[in-house]
Design an enzyme around this catalytic site. Structure first.
Site, PDB file in Angstrom:
ATOM      1  CB  CYS A 104      -5.857  -1.445   4.529  1.00  0.00           C
ATOM      2  SG  CYS A 104      -4.100  -1.785   4.672  1.00  0.00           S
TER       3      CYS A 104
ATOM      4  CD  GLU B 111      -2.480   4.152   2.895  1.00  0.00           C
ATOM      5  OE1 GLU B 111      -1.989   3.364   2.064  1.00  0.00           O
ATOM      6  OE2 GLU B 111      -3.702   4.371   2.977  1.00  0.00           O
TER       7      GLU B 111
ATOM      8  CB  CYS C 163      -0.859   0.051   1.263  1.00  0.00           C
ATOM      9  SG  CYS C 163      -2.142  -1.197   1.352  1.00  0.00           S
TER      10      CYS C 163
HETATM   11  N1  THU Z   1      -4.173   0.323  -1.160  1.00  0.00           N
HETATM   12  C1  THU Z   1      -3.401   1.308  -0.607  1.00  0.00           C
HETATM   13  O1  THU Z   1      -2.399   1.741  -1.202  1.00  0.00           O
HETATM   14  N2  THU Z   1      -3.764   1.779   0.598  1.00  0.00           N
HETATM   15  C2  THU Z   1      -4.821   1.325   1.345  1.00  0.00           C
HETATM   16  O2  THU Z   1      -5.005   1.735   2.486  1.00  0.00           O
HETATM   17  C3  THU Z   1      -5.732   0.342   0.773  1.00  0.00           C
HETATM   18  C4  THU Z   1      -5.376  -0.196  -0.561  1.00  0.00           C
HETATM   19  C5  THU Z   1      -3.752  -0.243  -2.453  1.00  0.00           C
HETATM   20  C6  THU Z   1      -3.337  -1.681  -2.379  1.00  0.00           C
HETATM   21  C7  THU Z   1      -3.593  -2.141  -3.794  1.00  0.00           C
HETATM   22  O3  THU Z   1      -2.451  -1.825  -4.587  1.00  0.00           O
HETATM   23  C8  THU Z   1      -4.759  -1.282  -4.249  1.00  0.00           C
HETATM   24  O4  THU Z   1      -4.819  -0.178  -3.357  1.00  0.00           O
HETATM   25  C9  THU Z   1      -6.099  -2.006  -4.244  1.00  0.00           C
HETATM   26  O5  THU Z   1      -6.364  -2.559  -3.013  1.00  0.00           O
END
Ligand code: THU
Length: 164
Positions: free
Chosen positions: A112, A75, A73
């Site tokens: 998340c 973050e 992710c």
């Molecule tokens: N994702 C993030 O970068 N941050 C989050 O808090 C939730 C999801 C990304 C992970 C993945 O590459 C895409 O979003 C779809 O879930």
């Protein structure tokens, strides 16, 4: 038997123009970072801008992989880079946004659970609250005053046995 209640409080800005100039700049950096995300599988591009206590701003985005769980992710990419580049420098403010080109996001995008856990540890390590601003592609912006507000009762290394 006792019962406890945990409440989360957050600030809602109607739109970007209500933010301070500093926060508008951080959001613009997060948006640029989202545009550079490697999200070829989900097509969901997330960007983050992290202001550190030393005044530096680190940006990052989600990085995906054909072996899906191997991606990361925005973050955590950003937090891990900040900690590797400026070890021990507390995090001050994190701005997160995302781009969904099929269905533009009119709501903020909350981090998340795994990212909350990682951010929680950096908040405890830094000894001061990290302000978190969450934005979609338009609409309201939500501001949370600490990671603890987002993840109460978090796991912490203080539960682990002492290492000697
Ligand atoms: N994702 C993030 O970068 N941050 C989050 O808090 C939730 C999801 C990304 C992970 C993945 O590459 C895409 O979003 C779809 O879930």
């Amino acid at each position: 038997m006792k019962k406890f209640e945990i409440k989360t409080t957050f600030t809602v800005y109607e739109n970007e123009s209500e933010l301070s100039i500093e926060d508008q700049k951080l959001l613009a950096m997060a948006r640029e970072a989202a545009g550079r995300a490697y999200a070829d599988y989900s097509h969901f591009q997330v960007g983050a801008a992290l202001l550190l206590d030393n005044g530096e701003v680190v940006t990052g985005n989600n990085q995906e992989n054909s072996a899906y769980p191997s991606g990361l992710c925005a973050e955590r990419t950003t937090a891990f880079y900040a900690s590797s580049r400026y070890p021990g420098v507390p995090f001050k403010k994190l701005v997160v946004t995302a781009i969904n080109s099929q269905k533009p996001l009119t709501m903020p995008v909350p981090p998340c659970g795994a990212c909350r856990q990682v951010l929680s540890e950096y908040e405890q390590k830094g000894g001061k609250p990290i302000t978190i601003l969450l934005a979609g592609q338009s609409g309201e912006i939500w501001q949370v005053s600490s990671v603890e507000e987002l993840l109460p009762l978090s796991f912490s290394g203080s539960f682990l046995p002492d290492s000697e």
